[in-house]
Design an enzyme around this catalytic site. Structure first.
Site, mmCIF file in Angstrom:
data_model
loop_
_atom_site.group_PDB
_atom_site.id
_atom_site.type_symbol
_atom_site.label_atom_id
_atom_site.label_comp_id
_atom_site.label_asym_id
_atom_site.label_seq_id
_atom_site.Cartn_x
_atom_site.Cartn_y
_atom_site.Cartn_z
ATOM 1 N N TYR A 154 0.842 -1.212 0.000
ATOM 2 C CA TYR A 154 0.000 0.000 0.000
ATOM 3 C C TYR A 154 0.878 1.264 0.000
ATOM 4 C CZ TYR A 154 -3.785 3.076 1.735
ATOM 5 O OH TYR A 154 -4.713 4.079 1.907
ATOM 6 N N LYS A 158 1.047 4.148 -2.806
ATOM 7 C CA LYS A 158 0.693 5.536 -2.458
ATOM 8 C C LYS A 158 1.872 6.490 -2.667
ATOM 9 C CE LYS A 158 -3.630 4.835 -1.338
ATOM 10 N NZ LYS A 158 -4.702 5.400 -2.176
HETATM 11 P P1 NAD Z 1 -13.243 2.431 1.186
HETATM 12 O O1 NAD Z 1 -12.758 1.028 1.216
HETATM 13 O O2 NAD Z 1 -14.424 2.804 2.002
HETATM 14 O O3 NAD Z 1 -13.497 2.934 -0.306
HETATM 15 C C1 NAD Z 1 -12.703 2.546 -1.387
HETATM 16 C C2 NAD Z 1 -13.582 2.508 -2.602
HETATM 17 O O4 NAD Z 1 -12.811 2.107 -3.739
HETATM 18 C C3 NAD Z 1 -14.735 1.500 -2.472
HETATM 19 O O5 NAD Z 1 -15.933 2.117 -2.889
HETATM 20 C C4 NAD Z 1 -14.335 0.390 -3.424
HETATM 21 O O6 NAD Z 1 -15.435 -0.287 -3.989
HETATM 22 C C5 NAD Z 1 -13.572 1.165 -4.486
HETATM 23 N N1 NAD Z 1 -12.713 0.307 -5.294
HETATM 24 C C6 NAD Z 1 -11.853 -0.639 -4.870
HETATM 25 N N2 NAD Z 1 -11.268 -1.253 -5.916
HETATM 26 C C7 NAD Z 1 -11.764 -0.671 -7.037
HETATM 27 C C8 NAD Z 1 -11.556 -0.865 -8.423
HETATM 28 N N3 NAD Z 1 -10.697 -1.789 -8.867
HETATM 29 N N4 NAD Z 1 -12.246 -0.100 -9.301
HETATM 30 C C9 NAD Z 1 -13.122 0.843 -8.859
HETATM 31 N N5 NAD Z 1 -13.367 1.070 -7.548
HETATM 32 C C10 NAD Z 1 -12.694 0.318 -6.657
HETATM 33 O O7 NAD Z 1 -11.977 3.290 1.619
HETATM 34 P P2 NAD Z 1 -11.769 4.847 1.899
HETATM 35 O O8 NAD Z 1 -11.181 4.941 3.259
HETATM 36 O O9 NAD Z 1 -12.953 5.661 1.542
HETATM 37 O O10 NAD Z 1 -10.561 5.123 0.872
HETATM 38 C C11 NAD Z 1 -10.636 5.963 -0.247
HETATM 39 C C12 NAD Z 1 -9.229 6.302 -0.682
HETATM 40 O O11 NAD Z 1 -8.564 6.998 0.367
HETATM 41 C C13 NAD Z 1 -8.369 5.072 -0.984
HETATM 42 O O12 NAD Z 1 -7.532 5.325 -2.080
HETATM 43 C C14 NAD Z 1 -7.551 4.920 0.275
HETATM 44 O O13 NAD Z 1 -6.354 4.242 0.045
HETATM 45 C C15 NAD Z 1 -7.345 6.368 0.659
HETATM 46 N N6 NAD Z 1 -6.991 6.566 2.064
HETATM 47 C C16 NAD Z 1 -7.841 6.220 3.065
HETATM 48 C C17 NAD Z 1 -7.455 6.432 4.389
HETATM 49 C C18 NAD Z 1 -8.331 6.084 5.554
HETATM 50 O O14 NAD Z 1 -7.878 6.213 6.699
HETATM 51 N N7 NAD Z 1 -9.549 5.661 5.365
HETATM 52 C C19 NAD Z 1 -6.198 6.974 4.665
HETATM 53 C C20 NAD Z 1 -5.361 7.313 3.619
HETATM 54 C C21 NAD Z 1 -5.776 7.124 2.313
#
Ligand code: NAD
Length: 246
Positions: A154, A158
């Site tokens: 990851y 990133k």
């Molecule tokens: P989440 O798991 O709730 O949402 C991720 C979304 O991406 C889901 O709707 C999923 O269906 C979709 N997805 C996954 N694979 C896919 C694909 N191949 N094609 C299309 N859609 C796809 O997670 P989140 O926390 O809302 O994360 C959103 C973004 O933020 C991600 O990139 C994650 O890495 C990043 N992020 C999240 C956090 C956190 O603490 N939640 C921290 C840093 C970064």
């Protein structure tokens, strides 16, 4: 603020993507709510936007598939004539210590989190170049900035997104296209929900502001980067982490 703009948000059926889609629409953008499997949830996001007087539609596409991304963006252009904002939000985790990490888990995370963004940018930039405008926002992570034990795959993806952001910003900047990244800290979503309470409390202790973030905390910064309020900002990675890493 974003009237007459068309925005594509990947992985927008829940979490940060959902909040971002709703906020972009509340600022006037027509939003394409991309999803992979959960059509019902994506439709719920669309209906929420429509109920609030906004414009949106859902589009199913796996961002790790190069051709599908091309079809999705081609259809958006065919229907609306332009695309103005691209938010690469779709992401997954397959956490584990490096010594136990399978090649498959490494590859899968790179394919969605990093290559997915390349796929959409590669297809969309053709139109952005013709328009001589566009704002691309890549959702990275503090894990990509400072690394995180148990997240080699990851963090690599990133960190790769930050390099992609800077390089594409340099390639496209002279044509009026801006490319930035947002690095969220610890945000309350399904992605972080599975963590034990004790681990969440430990992370909270590392956050200057003393609270876990919300999807809306991220969406506000994405809207800023999507709008003309950031018209002279490109190639940047903005940490939105309550002061976790600085
Ligand atoms: P989440 O798991 O709730 O949402 C991720 C979304 O991406 C889901 O709707 C999923 O269906 C979709 N997805 C996954 N694979 C896919 C694909 N191949 N094609 C299309 N859609 C796809 O997670 P989140 O926390 O809302 O994360 C959103 C973004 O933020 C991600 O990139 C994650 O890495 C990043 N992020 C999240 C956090 C956190 O603490 N939640 C921290 C840093 C970064």
């Amino acid at each position: 603020m974003l009237e007459n703009k068309v925005a594509l948000v990947t992985g927008a059926s829940r979490g940060i993507g959902r909040a971002t889609a709703i906020k972009l629409a509340s600022c006037g953008a027509t939003v394409i709510v991309n999803y992979q499997g959960s059509k019902e949830k994506a439709e719920e996001v669309v209906n929420t936007i429509l109920a609030n007087g906004g414009q949106a539609e859902s589009y199913g596409c796996d961002v790790s598939d190069f051709e599908s991304c091309g079809n999705m963006i081609g259809e958006i252009i065919k229907k609306y004539g332009h695309l103005d904002i691209l938010v690469n939000n779709a992401g997954i985790t397959r956490d584990g210590l490096l010594m136990k990490m399978s090649e498959e888990d490494f590859e899968k995370v790179i394919n969605v989190n990093l290559k997915g963004a390349f796929h959409t940018i590669r297809h969309a930039s053709r139109y952005f170049l013709k328009q001589r405008s566009g704002s691309i926002i890549n959702i990275s992570s503090v894990s990509g900035v400072s690394g995180n034990a148990g997240q080699a795959n990851y963090s690599a993806a990133k960190a790769g997104l930050i390099g992609l952001t800077k390089s594409v910003a340099k390639e496209l900047g002279s044509r009026g296209i801006r490319v930035n990244a947002v690095a969220p800290g610890f945000i309350e979503t399904d992605m972080t929900d599975a963590m034990p309470e004790s681990a969440k409390e430990a992370i909270k202790g590392q956050i200057t502001m003393g609270r876990i973030g919300t999807p809306d905390d991220i969406a506000g910064v994405v809207v800023f980067l999507a709008s003309d309020a950031s018209s002279y900002v490109t190639g940047q990675t903005i940490a939105v982490d309550g002061g976790m890493v600085f």
